[in-house]
Design a protein around this motif. Structure first.
Motif, PDB file in Angstrom:
ATOM      1  N   ALA A 167       0.847  -1.201   0.000  1.00 46.04           N
ATOM      2  CA  ALA A 167       0.000   0.000   0.000  1.00 46.04           C
ATOM      3  C   ALA A 167       0.876   1.242   0.000  1.00 46.04           C
ATOM      4  O   ALA A 167       2.044   1.189   0.375  1.00 46.04           O
ATOM      5  CB  ALA A 167      -0.883   0.009   1.247  1.00 46.04           C
ATOM      6  N   PHE A 168       0.304   2.356  -0.450  1.00 42.04           N
ATOM      7  CA  PHE A 168       0.978   3.644  -0.288  1.00 42.04           C
ATOM      8  C   PHE A 168      -0.058   4.752  -0.118  1.00 42.04           C
ATOM      9  O   PHE A 168      -1.245   4.534  -0.335  1.00 42.04           O
ATOM     10  CB  PHE A 168       1.962   3.933  -1.428  1.00 42.04           C
ATOM     11  CG  PHE A 168       1.354   4.021  -2.817  1.00 42.04           C
ATOM     12  CD1 PHE A 168       0.792   5.206  -3.276  1.00 42.04           C
ATOM     13  CD2 PHE A 168       1.386   2.913  -3.671  1.00 42.04           C
ATOM     14  CE1 PHE A 168       0.261   5.290  -4.563  1.00 42.04           C
ATOM     15  CE2 PHE A 168       0.860   2.992  -4.953  1.00 42.04           C
ATOM     16  CZ  PHE A 168       0.291   4.182  -5.402  1.00 42.04           C
ATOM     17  N   GLN A 169       0.434   5.920   0.300  1.00 42.94           N
ATOM     18  CA  GLN A 169      -0.461   7.064   0.471  1.00 42.94           C
ATOM     19  C   GLN A 169      -0.376   7.992  -0.747  1.00 42.94           C
ATOM     20  O   GLN A 169       0.706   8.133  -1.324  1.00 42.94           O
ATOM     21  CB  GLN A 169      -0.078   7.861   1.724  1.00 42.94           C
ATOM     22  CG  GLN A 169      -0.640   7.277   3.010  1.00 42.94           C
ATOM     23  CD  GLN A 169       0.385   6.464   3.776  1.00 42.94           C
ATOM     24  OE1 GLN A 169       1.573   6.492   3.451  1.00 42.94           O
ATOM     25  NE2 GLN A 169      -0.060   5.731   4.774  1.00 42.94           N
ATOM     26  N   VAL A 170      -1.500   8.556  -1.089  1.00 40.10           N
ATOM     27  CA  VAL A 170      -1.550   9.537  -2.181  1.00 40.10           C
ATOM     28  C   VAL A 170      -1.977  10.871  -1.587  1.00 40.10           C
ATOM     29  O   VAL A 170      -3.047  10.971  -0.989  1.00 40.10           O
ATOM     30  CB  VAL A 170      -2.595   9.167  -3.255  1.00 40.10           C
ATOM     31  CG1 VAL A 170      -2.436  10.075  -4.477  1.00 40.10           C
ATOM     32  CG2 VAL A 170      -2.524   7.722  -3.619  1.00 40.10           C
ATOM     33  N   VAL A 171      -1.102  11.864  -1.738  1.00 40.76           N
ATOM     34  CA  VAL A 171      -1.407  13.182  -1.189  1.00 40.76           C
ATOM     35  C   VAL A 171      -1.920  14.081  -2.314  1.00 40.76           C
ATOM     36  O   VAL A 171      -1.352  14.088  -3.412  1.00 40.76           O
ATOM     37  CB  VAL A 171      -0.135  13.779  -0.544  1.00 40.76           C
ATOM     38  CG1 VAL A 171      -0.273  15.268  -0.315  1.00 40.76           C
ATOM     39  CG2 VAL A 171       0.175  13.063   0.758  1.00 40.76           C
ATOM     40  N   HIS A 172      -2.969  14.815  -2.048  1.00 40.35           N
ATOM     41  CA  HIS A 172      -3.510  15.735  -3.072  1.00 40.35           C
ATOM     42  C   HIS A 172      -4.414  16.748  -2.395  1.00 40.35           C
ATOM     43  O   HIS A 172      -4.574  16.718  -1.156  1.00 40.35           O
ATOM     44  CB  HIS A 172      -4.287  14.942  -4.140  1.00 40.35           C
ATOM     45  CG  HIS A 172      -5.400  14.127  -3.562  1.00 40.35           C
ATOM     46  ND1 HIS A 172      -6.592  14.687  -3.170  1.00 40.35           N
ATOM     47  CD2 HIS A 172      -5.487  12.801  -3.274  1.00 40.35           C
ATOM     48  CE1 HIS A 172      -7.374  13.733  -2.676  1.00 40.35           C
ATOM     49  NE2 HIS A 172      -6.719  12.579  -2.725  1.00 40.35           N
ATOM     50  N   LYS A 173      -4.998  17.592  -3.179  1.00 37.63           N
ATOM     51  CA  LYS A 173      -5.958  18.573  -2.642  1.00 37.63           C
ATOM     52  C   LYS A 173      -7.115  18.663  -3.627  1.00 37.63           C
ATOM     53  O   LYS A 173      -7.448  19.731  -4.153  1.00 37.63           O
ATOM     54  CB  LYS A 173      -5.224  19.923  -2.463  1.00 37.63           C
ATOM     55  CG  LYS A 173      -6.008  20.985  -1.747  1.00 37.63           C
ATOM     56  CD  LYS A 173      -6.122  20.780  -0.258  1.00 37.63           C
ATOM     57  CE  LYS A 173      -6.984  21.851   0.377  1.00 37.63           C
ATOM     58  NZ  LYS A 173      -7.516  21.461   1.701  1.00 37.63           N
ATOM     59  N   SER A 174      -7.691  17.498  -3.902  1.00 37.28           N
ATOM     60  CA  SER A 174      -8.688  17.447  -4.981  1.00 37.28           C
ATOM     61  C   SER A 174     -10.042  17.987  -4.549  1.00 37.28           C
ATOM     62  O   SER A 174     -10.924  18.161  -5.380  1.00 37.28           O
ATOM     63  CB  SER A 174      -8.822  16.010  -5.499  1.00 37.28           C
ATOM     64  OG  SER A 174      -9.464  15.235  -4.526  1.00 37.28           O
ATOM     65  N   ASN A 175     -10.190  18.259  -3.248  1.00 39.60           N
ATOM     66  CA  ASN A 175     -11.457  18.889  -2.840  1.00 39.60           C
ATOM     67  C   ASN A 175     -11.491  20.360  -3.259  1.00 39.60           C
ATOM     68  O   ASN A 175     -12.541  20.968  -3.340  1.00 39.60           O
ATOM     69  CB  ASN A 175     -11.673  18.739  -1.320  1.00 39.60           C
ATOM     70  CG  ASN A 175     -10.529  19.333  -0.510  1.00 39.60           C
ATOM     71  OD1 ASN A 175      -9.411  19.444  -1.013  1.00 39.60           O
ATOM     72  ND2 ASN A 175     -10.791  19.708   0.723  1.00 39.60           N
ATOM     73  N   VAL A 176     -10.312  20.930  -3.553  1.00 30.82           N
ATOM     74  CA  VAL A 176     -10.258  22.323  -4.034  1.00 30.82           C
ATOM     75  C   VAL A 176      -9.838  22.346  -5.511  1.00 30.82           C
ATOM     76  O   VAL A 176     -10.500  22.939  -6.350  1.00 30.82           O
ATOM     77  CB  VAL A 176      -9.271  23.153  -3.183  1.00 30.82           C
ATOM     78  CG1 VAL A 176      -9.106  24.546  -3.772  1.00 30.82           C
ATOM     79  CG2 VAL A 176      -9.770  23.232  -1.743  1.00 30.82           C
ATOM     80  N   MET A 177      -8.711  21.660  -5.804  1.00 30.17           N
ATOM     81  CA  MET A 177      -8.244  21.628  -7.206  1.00 30.17           C
ATOM     82  C   MET A 177      -8.829  20.381  -7.856  1.00 30.17           C
ATOM     83  O   MET A 177      -8.136  19.372  -8.051  1.00 30.17           O
ATOM     84  CB  MET A 177      -6.714  21.642  -7.226  1.00 30.17           C
ATOM     85  CG  MET A 177      -6.170  22.963  -6.711  1.00 30.17           C
ATOM     86  SD  MET A 177      -4.377  23.011  -6.596  1.00 30.17           S
ATOM     87  CE  MET A 177      -4.072  22.108  -5.088  1.00 30.17           C
ATOM     88  N   ARG A 178     -10.146  20.470  -8.114  1.00 31.26           N
ATOM     89  CA  ARG A 178     -10.894  19.264  -8.503  1.00 31.26           C
ATOM     90  C   ARG A 178     -10.393  18.689  -9.819  1.00 31.26           C
ATOM     91  O   ARG A 178     -10.281  17.480  -9.969  1.00 31.26           O
ATOM     92  CB  ARG A 178     -12.376  19.594  -8.618  1.00 31.26           C
ATOM     93  CG  ARG A 178     -12.993  20.015  -7.313  1.00 31.26           C
ATOM     94  CD  ARG A 178     -14.499  20.137  -7.420  1.00 31.26           C
ATOM     95  NE  ARG A 178     -15.037  20.622  -6.169  1.00 31.26           N
ATOM     96  CZ  ARG A 178     -15.507  21.852  -5.981  1.00 31.26           C
ATOM     97  NH1 ARG A 178     -15.553  22.714  -6.977  1.00 31.26           N
ATOM     98  NH2 ARG A 178     -15.973  22.216  -4.812  1.00 31.26           N
ATOM     99  N   GLU A 179     -10.123  19.584 -10.758  1.00 32.09           N
ATOM    100  CA  GLU A 179      -9.736  19.094 -12.083  1.00 32.09           C
ATOM    101  C   GLU A 179      -8.309  18.546 -12.076  1.00 32.09           C
ATOM    102  O   GLU A 179      -8.069  17.415 -12.484  1.00 32.09           O
ATOM    103  CB  GLU A 179      -9.881  20.233 -13.111  1.00 32.09           C
ATOM    104  CG  GLU A 179      -9.562  19.837 -14.537  1.00 32.09           C
ATOM    105  CD  GLU A 179     -10.356  18.626 -15.006  1.00 32.09           C
ATOM    106  OE1 GLU A 179     -11.578  18.557 -14.759  1.00 32.09           O
ATOM    107  OE2 GLU A 179      -9.747  17.722 -15.625  1.00 32.09           O
ATOM    108  N   THR A 180      -7.352  19.352 -11.571  1.00 33.19           N
ATOM    109  CA  THR A 180      -5.949  18.919 -11.663  1.00 33.19           C
ATOM    110  C   THR A 180      -5.616  17.828 -10.647  1.00 33.19           C
ATOM    111  O   THR A 180      -5.164  16.745 -11.005  1.00 33.19           O
ATOM    112  CB  THR A 180      -4.999  20.123 -11.495  1.00 33.19           C
ATOM    113  OG1 THR A 180      -5.389  20.864 -10.334  1.00 33.19           O
ATOM    114  CG2 THR A 180      -5.012  20.997 -12.725  1.00 33.19           C
ATOM    115  N   ASP A 181      -5.851  18.106  -9.372  1.00 31.09           N
ATOM    116  CA  ASP A 181      -5.527  17.082  -8.379  1.00 31.09           C
ATOM    117  C   ASP A 181      -6.514  15.914  -8.441  1.00 31.09           C
ATOM    118  O   ASP A 181      -6.178  14.785  -8.079  1.00 31.09           O
ATOM    119  CB  ASP A 181      -5.465  17.674  -6.967  1.00 31.09           C
ATOM    120  CG  ASP A 181      -4.033  18.065  -6.608  1.00 31.09           C
ATOM    121  OD1 ASP A 181      -3.187  18.102  -7.529  1.00 31.09           O
ATOM    122  OD2 ASP A 181      -3.759  18.331  -5.429  1.00 31.09           O
TER     123      ASP A 181
END
Ligand code: GGG
Length: 333
Positions: A167-181
């Motif tokens: 397993a690994f962790q995926v870090v993002h901010k897709s709740n704000v940068m919906r399209e890119t992240d």
């Protein structure tokens, strides 16, 4: 070290760059020299070269890096964007591997930290699409492609499997940068699924808090470009400072190794820069070229010195770069 394909010594391009790069890279080269024979090709890049020639990254340096078997790089200051980014391109790098671990004997905010960041290395806000549209307004276009995200994820799957993980962790901010992240997250999670690996998604702001409170929650962390840069520096703060973090810019056929730290102008020229990150980057270079025994010996020597040897002022000591480097060489098995 003889390259099995060309039957000649491995060619290692060496670029000190600016500031403490000029102190820690020679230290790492001394250590490489102590464990094997390499054909070192020195090349120049950075602020000082730009001041002299008008160019921060001469074509000759770019070619030297592209043609070498691997490169050891120090740091660039004001010209970082004109040096580091094209150098990463010269080796075709798509991932920046940044291990952050605490070492016995080093005073760390979080002594249990042992995390590897896999930072996307070609796009995001680093794609370089910035514009000054008026006296009042500048913009930056953030680039995320499915193909680059998938390539990073495929590397992550192999990396995790090699460590015996699932397993690994995926870090993002897709709740704000919906399209890119959102695109980044979807691509990474989908590749992990195809490889039968689990992923945990962590919003990048929450990640910053969680790793400070309990870094043992994290092992391999896959990040967009800027997040990987910032969060690995944050992790450096948990383990005793930027003088301890090496990195590897990996491409399909070539790679470039550099300490995570920059030029540290406040201490440059004083001979007290911590060479550990550069020497550990050299260990990553050795491993990349297939010299696992030598890489392990270098890591072991650095660990031994960190535990019970001379230390530079950033780690609370009063030793210089040369003394620490000499101690590492003395402790090579
Ligand atoms: N040793 C690499 C270096 O010069 N780091 C300073 C820096 O600005 N790094 C930006 C990056 O790693 O993208």
């Amino acid at each position: 070290m003889v390259n099995s394909e060309s039957n000649s010594y491995e060619e290692v391009a060496v670029i000190e760059g600016d500031g403490i790069g000029r102190e820690v890279v020679p230290a790492a080269v001394e250590v490489l020299d102590a464990v094997g024979d390499f054909e070192f090709r020195t090349a120049r890049a950075g602020d000082a070269v730009r001041a002299e020639t008008g160019e921060a990254l001469p074509q000759e340096t770019y070619d030297t890096v592209a043609d070498a078997d691997a490169t050891l790089f120090g740091a660039a200051g004001e010209t970082a964007a004109d040096v580091i980014l094209p150098l990463r391109t010269a080796v075709g790098s798509f991932v920046n591997v940044r291990p952050a671990r605490a070492y016995p004997g080093v005073d760390a905010v979080q002594p249990e930290t042992d995390v590897v960041f896999l930072r996307e290395n070609t796009e995001g806000v680093y794609a370089g699409h910035e514009d000054r549209l008026s006296e009042d307004l500048s913009t930056l276009t953030r680039v995320v492609t499915t193909s680059a995200s998938e390539r990073l994820a495929a590397f992550a799957c192999e990396f995790v499997a090699d460590r015996g993980g699932d397993a690994f962790q995926v870090v993002h901010k897709s709740n704000v940068m919906r399209e890119t992240d959102g695109r980044f997250r979807d691509a990474v999670v989908s590749v992990a699924d195809d490889h039968g690996l689990d992923t945990e998604e962590v919003l990048m702001d929450a990640f910053a808090t969680r790793i400070c409170l309990d870094p043992t929650q994290f092992d391999v962390v896959v990040c967009p470009n800027l997040a990987g840069d910032v969060l690995s520096d944050l992790a450096a703060g948990l383990v005793g400072g930027l003088g301890l973090l090496p990195s590897a810019n990996i491409g399909p056929d070539n790679a470039l190794f550099e300490p995570v730290h920059g030029t540290a102008p406040d201490i440059a020229g004083e001979g007290v820069a911590n060479p550990s990150a550069a020497i550990l980057s050299a260990a990553m270079l050795l491993e990349h070229l297939g010299y696992d025994g030598e890489a392990a010996a270098v890591r072991g020597a650095v660990e031994s010195v960190l535990e019970s040897g001379p230390r530079t002022p950033d780690l609370g000591g009063d030793a210089g770069t040369d003394a620490v480097t000499g101690a590492v060489i003395d402790r090579l098995d």
